[in-house]
Design a protein around this motif. Structure first.
Motif, PDB file in Angstrom:
ATOM      1  N   LEU A 183      60.377  14.540  40.308  1.00 15.12           N
ATOM      2  CA  LEU A 183      59.103  13.879  40.215  1.00 15.12           C
ATOM      3  C   LEU A 183      58.006  14.853  40.580  1.00 15.12           C
ATOM      4  O   LEU A 183      58.005  14.946  41.895  1.00 15.12           O
ATOM      5  N   SER A 184      57.084  14.831  39.849  1.00 13.48           N
ATOM      6  CA  SER A 184      55.762  15.988  40.411  1.00 13.48           C
ATOM      7  C   SER A 184      54.544  15.435  39.763  1.00 13.48           C
ATOM      8  O   SER A 184      53.912  15.875  38.955  1.00 13.48           O
ATOM      9  N   PRO A 185      54.178  14.317  40.227  1.00 12.57           N
ATOM     10  CA  PRO A 185      52.778  13.582  39.952  1.00 12.57           C
ATOM     11  C   PRO A 185      51.538  14.281  40.250  1.00 12.57           C
ATOM     12  O   PRO A 185      51.470  15.113  41.207  1.00 12.57           O
ATOM     13  N   LEU A 186      50.536  14.135  39.381  1.00 16.23           N
ATOM     14  CA  LEU A 186      49.383  14.969  39.507  1.00 16.23           C
ATOM     15  C   LEU A 186      48.301  14.167  40.004  1.00 16.23           C
ATOM     16  O   LEU A 186      48.240  12.933  40.086  1.00 16.23           O
ATOM     17  N   ILE A 187      47.207  15.090  40.716  1.00 15.56           N
ATOM     18  CA  ILE A 187      46.141  14.297  41.286  1.00 15.56           C
ATOM     19  C   ILE A 187      44.787  14.841  40.480  1.00 15.56           C
ATOM     20  O   ILE A 187      44.975  15.972  40.264  1.00 15.56           O
ATOM     21  N   ARG A 188      44.000  14.117  40.620  1.00 16.26           N
ATOM     22  CA  ARG A 188      42.615  14.606  39.961  1.00 16.26           C
ATOM     23  C   ARG A 188      41.796  15.430  40.947  1.00 16.26           C
ATOM     24  O   ARG A 188      42.389  15.527  42.480  1.00 16.26           O
ATOM     25  N   PRO A 189      40.799  16.205  40.501  1.00 13.70           N
ATOM     26  CA  PRO A 189      39.952  17.067  41.820  1.00 13.70           C
ATOM     27  C   PRO A 189      39.613  16.113  42.794  1.00 13.70           C
ATOM     28  O   PRO A 189      39.013  15.147  42.647  1.00 13.70           O
ATOM     29  N   GLY A 190      39.357  16.764  44.062  1.00 16.46           N
ATOM     30  CA  GLY A 190      38.858  15.926  45.092  1.00 16.46           C
ATOM     31  C   GLY A 190      39.470  16.623  46.619  1.00 16.46           C
ATOM     32  O   GLY A 190      40.121  17.411  46.385  1.00 16.46           O
ATOM     33  N   VAL A 191      38.910  16.035  47.568  1.00 15.95           N
ATOM     34  CA  VAL A 191      39.423  16.025  48.912  1.00 15.95           C
ATOM     35  C   VAL A 191      40.383  15.352  49.300  1.00 15.95           C
ATOM     36  O   VAL A 191      40.112  14.148  49.239  1.00 15.95           O
TER      37      VAL A 191
END
Length: 430
Positions: free
Chosen positions: A332-340
């Motif tokens: 499983l490799s969930p993605l994240i949106r840009p940010g800190v």
């Protein structure tokens, strides 16, 4: 394997990226002294190595002098294709085992050269177009994908929906290509798989195949993987097919030992159309799925090869079942949106789940995902490796991990993109 198997031996690792920290610990657990060198003062593997040096991987003569001075018994590299040519040079000058050659590494890492080798040996691949063909053709051949021939991590890739987007896509691909070359291919929407082989003394061992599921909510960029499911729905078709073309391909490339993965789309005949390869450790770390059912890890194999020139003492073909001994696995490799990234919750609880074999963070607290990282593997939050006895259990485990682990920004807002739809798993019920 005996814990002190390599006691008294020194392993030199070229490059200290995060994946090499895992390998460093594995070699140390087997009794080896591990030395890491690169030009990054605080690279992850250096933090756990017995010794480290600030010699760039490209400074072959300096590395050889170091290895001779400290008495190195084996050399290893990791997930980066950039390092492979220098690995060959270092091993040749030291007279130590190297699992590949300049030619084999080039053919498997350069997308254009790889495709030429596939065509030569009748391994099905993806339709390619020249620049002039893409510019002159009508809209029926679109969408197309433009990518550098020698860049990794999904960098420099653009999806073109019309002829007016080709020039900008080519310019982007060239900016990411060390050799300033690119290829244009048909954009495929067919099911995608990854095929895993290990080689032992010239014998190709089909270890397994998984289905690669991607997130499609980000337009105009590479569709990044959110889940790899084992075994693939297409495993039986591949096992039962005539794979003599693959054997010819492997022999032509000159692969004798080492790990290989092939990325492919499934054609109308149910068989793969390969488009990319990696003759190296895979950043996706499929070995956590395979070792979850008891097989030797690729880390163990390559450490053994570095010291002995042998991938394994026994017959590896007896150790791998592409059907996972009846079990089901998921990376499983969930993605994240840009940010800190300011906070990560649920990680410890997820690690305690019995089906979870390993969780590796691709991004940690304080890391930044920039806008220009969209469509690149940098967007992956973490990789969780899960093995279960049934589809229902795997579905429940994946959903639980996804529910537990959350990446948050400074405002306390979740950074997670749409999770993998585990309802797709019902297709795997036997």
């Amino acid at each position: 394997m005996a814990l002190n198997r390599y006691e008294g031996k020194t392993l030199l690792i070229l490059g200290g990226l995060a994946g090499m920290a895992e390998l460093t610990r594995k070699a140390q657990a087997r009794g080896a002294k591990v030395v890491v060198t690169d030009n990054v003062p605080t690279s992850p593997a250096k933090r756990v190595a017995d010794e480290s040096y600030s010699i760039s991987i490209t400074d072959v003569d300096d590395i050889v002098e170091l290895a001779q001075r400290i008495g190195v018994d084996g050399v290893m590299v990791g997930h980066s294709e950039f390092v492979l040519p220098y690995y060959v040079e270092v091993c040749e000058k030291l007279g130590l085992p190297c699992y590949g050659t300049m030619r084999s590494f080039d053919l498997m890492s350069n997308k254009a050269h790889f495709k030429e080798a596939c065509i030569k040996n009748s391994v099905p691949t993806i339709q390619e177009y020249t620049y002039d063909e893409a510019k002159a053709a009508d809209e029926s051949i679109y969408p197309l994908i433009v990518k550098p021939v020698d860049s990794a991590g999904s960098r420099g890739i653009t999806f073109c929906h019309g002829v007016d987007e080709i020039d900008a896509a080519v310019e982007k691909a060239l900016s990411f290509s060390p050799s300033k070359k690119y290829i244009i291919e048909k954009f495929m929407t067919a099911p995608e798989v990854v095929i895993y082989y290990y080689f032992q003394d010239g014998v190709p061992i089909f270890a397994g195949m998984c289905d690669r599921y991607t997130n499609n909510e980000q337009d105009g960029v590479a569709q990044l993987p959110t889940s790899y499911v084992f075994p693939s729905l297409h495993t039986a078709d591949f096992v039962q097919s005539d794979r003599s073309n693959y054997r010819r391909f492997f022999e032509d490339v000159g692969i004798v030992n080492g790990p290989l993965f092939l990325q492919a789309f499934i054609g109308d005949d149910g068989l793969p159309r390969v488009y990319e390869a990696g003759f190296r450790l895979n950043g996706a770390r499929e070995h956590y799925i395979f070792t979850g059912i008891g097989e030797p890890s690729v880390h163990d194999m390559l450490i053994n090869f570095a010291f002995t020139g042998k991938m394994w003492e026994g017959d590896l073909s007896q150790d791998f079942d592409p059907f996972l001994d009846g079990k089901f696995g998921c990376k499983l490799s969930p993605l994240i949106r840009p940010g800190v990234i300011s906070k990560i919750t649920g990680l410890d609880e997820a690690m305690e789940l019995p089906s979870v074999k390993q969780i590796i963070l691709n991004n940690d607290i304080g890391d930044v995902v920039a806008d220009n990282n969209v469509g690149q593997l940098k967007q992956i939050a973490y990789r969780a490796f899960i093995v279960d006895d049934s589809v229902a259990e795997l579905k429940a485990s994946i959903d639980r991990v996804a529910d537990l682990i959350d990446y948050q920004d400074g405002a306390g807002e979740s950074m997670m993109l749409t999770p993998f739809d585990t309802n797709l798993l019902w297709a795997y019920e036997r």
